[in-house]
Design a protein around this motif. Structure first.
Motif, PDB file in Angstrom:
ATOM      1  N   GLY A   1       4.313  10.106  -1.734  1.00 33.81           N
ATOM      2  CA  GLY A   1       4.553   8.663  -1.694  1.00 33.81           C
ATOM      3  C   GLY A   1       5.667   8.242  -2.639  1.00 33.81           C
ATOM      4  O   GLY A   1       6.542   7.448  -2.283  1.00 33.81           O
ATOM      5  N   ASP A   2       5.652   8.780  -3.852  1.00 34.16           N
ATOM      6  CA  ASP A   2       6.708   8.489  -4.815  1.00 34.16           C
ATOM      7  C   ASP A   2       8.061   8.980  -4.310  1.00 34.16           C
ATOM      8  O   ASP A   2       9.079   8.302  -4.466  1.00 34.16           O
TER       9      ASP A   2
ATOM     10  N   GLY B   1       0.810  -1.211   0.000  1.00 32.50           N
ATOM     11  CA  GLY B   1       0.000   0.000   0.000  1.00 32.50           C
ATOM     12  C   GLY B   1       0.841   1.257   0.000  1.00 32.50           C
ATOM     13  O   GLY B   1       1.948   1.286  -0.494  1.00 32.50           O
ATOM     14  N   CYS B   2       0.284   2.284   0.557  1.00 30.30           N
ATOM     15  CA  CYS B   2       0.907   3.599   0.568  1.00 30.30           C
ATOM     16  C   CYS B   2       2.172   3.617   1.438  1.00 30.30           C
ATOM     17  O   CYS B   2       2.118   3.251   2.619  1.00 30.30           O
TER      18      CYS B   2
ATOM     19  N   ARG C   1      -0.780  13.280  -2.073  1.00 27.87           N
ATOM     20  CA  ARG C   1      -0.350  12.041  -1.420  1.00 27.87           C
ATOM     21  C   ARG C   1       0.534  11.190  -2.345  1.00 27.87           C
ATOM     22  O   ARG C   1       1.558  10.658  -1.918  1.00 27.87           O
ATOM     23  N   GLU C   2       0.129  11.066  -3.609  1.00 22.96           N
ATOM     24  CA  GLU C   2       0.874  10.244  -4.554  1.00 22.96           C
ATOM     25  C   GLU C   2       2.274  10.799  -4.792  1.00 22.96           C
ATOM     26  O   GLU C   2       3.235  10.036  -4.920  1.00 22.96           O
TER      27      GLU C   2
ATOM     28  N   LEU D   1      -3.012  11.231   5.108  1.00 28.35           N
ATOM     29  CA  LEU D   1      -3.418   9.865   5.422  1.00 28.35           C
ATOM     30  C   LEU D   1      -4.905   9.743   5.663  1.00 28.35           C
ATOM     31  O   LEU D   1      -5.392   8.681   6.021  1.00 28.35           O
TER      32      LEU D   1
ATOM     33  N   LEU E   1       3.593   6.043   2.722  1.00 26.57           N
ATOM     34  CA  LEU E   1       3.523   7.061   3.773  1.00 26.57           C
ATOM     35  C   LEU E   1       3.090   6.467   5.112  1.00 26.57           C
ATOM     36  O   LEU E   1       3.462   6.975   6.163  1.00 26.57           O
TER      37      LEU E   1
END
Length: 105
Positions: A62-63, A6-7, A58-59, A103, A9
């Protein structure tokens, strides 16, 4: 560090969010985390004419975290007792997660 599904973060927040509490009693640490947060934000959301207040996504963060933690793994980094560049950067990521509510469902 990258082995959770999953994420990315979520894992970083679980590991480094508690370090944010240290910034309340240490102004130097707070300033260092703030500088790291500004550097990450600038790397992900460069100032654009007319779009200065574009929020962090968020993406994108996250990257960034995936790339940074991959680099740490390749360098065989281990978390020190105190604060080094990597712990400051990961703590700053947590500050960004909290400030931008990344989140939230």
């Amino acid at each position: 560090m990258n082995d959770s599904p999953g994420c990315p973060l979520i894992g970083v927040a679980a590991a480094y969010m508690p370090r944010l509490s240290e910034t309340t009693s240490d102004p130097g640490l707070a300033a260092a985390v703030d500088q790291h947060a500004a550097a990450v934000r600038e790397a992900l959301v460069p100032a654009q004419r007319g779009r200065r207040n574009r929020s962090l996504r968020r993406e994108e963060l996250g990257d960034y975290v995936l790339g940074f933690t991959d680099w740490l793994a390749e360098a065989r980094w281990t978390e020190p007792v105190g604060h080094d560049f990597a712990t400051l950067r990961l703590t700053a990521v947590c500050w960004l997660i909290r400030e931008h509510d990344l989140l939230a469902a």
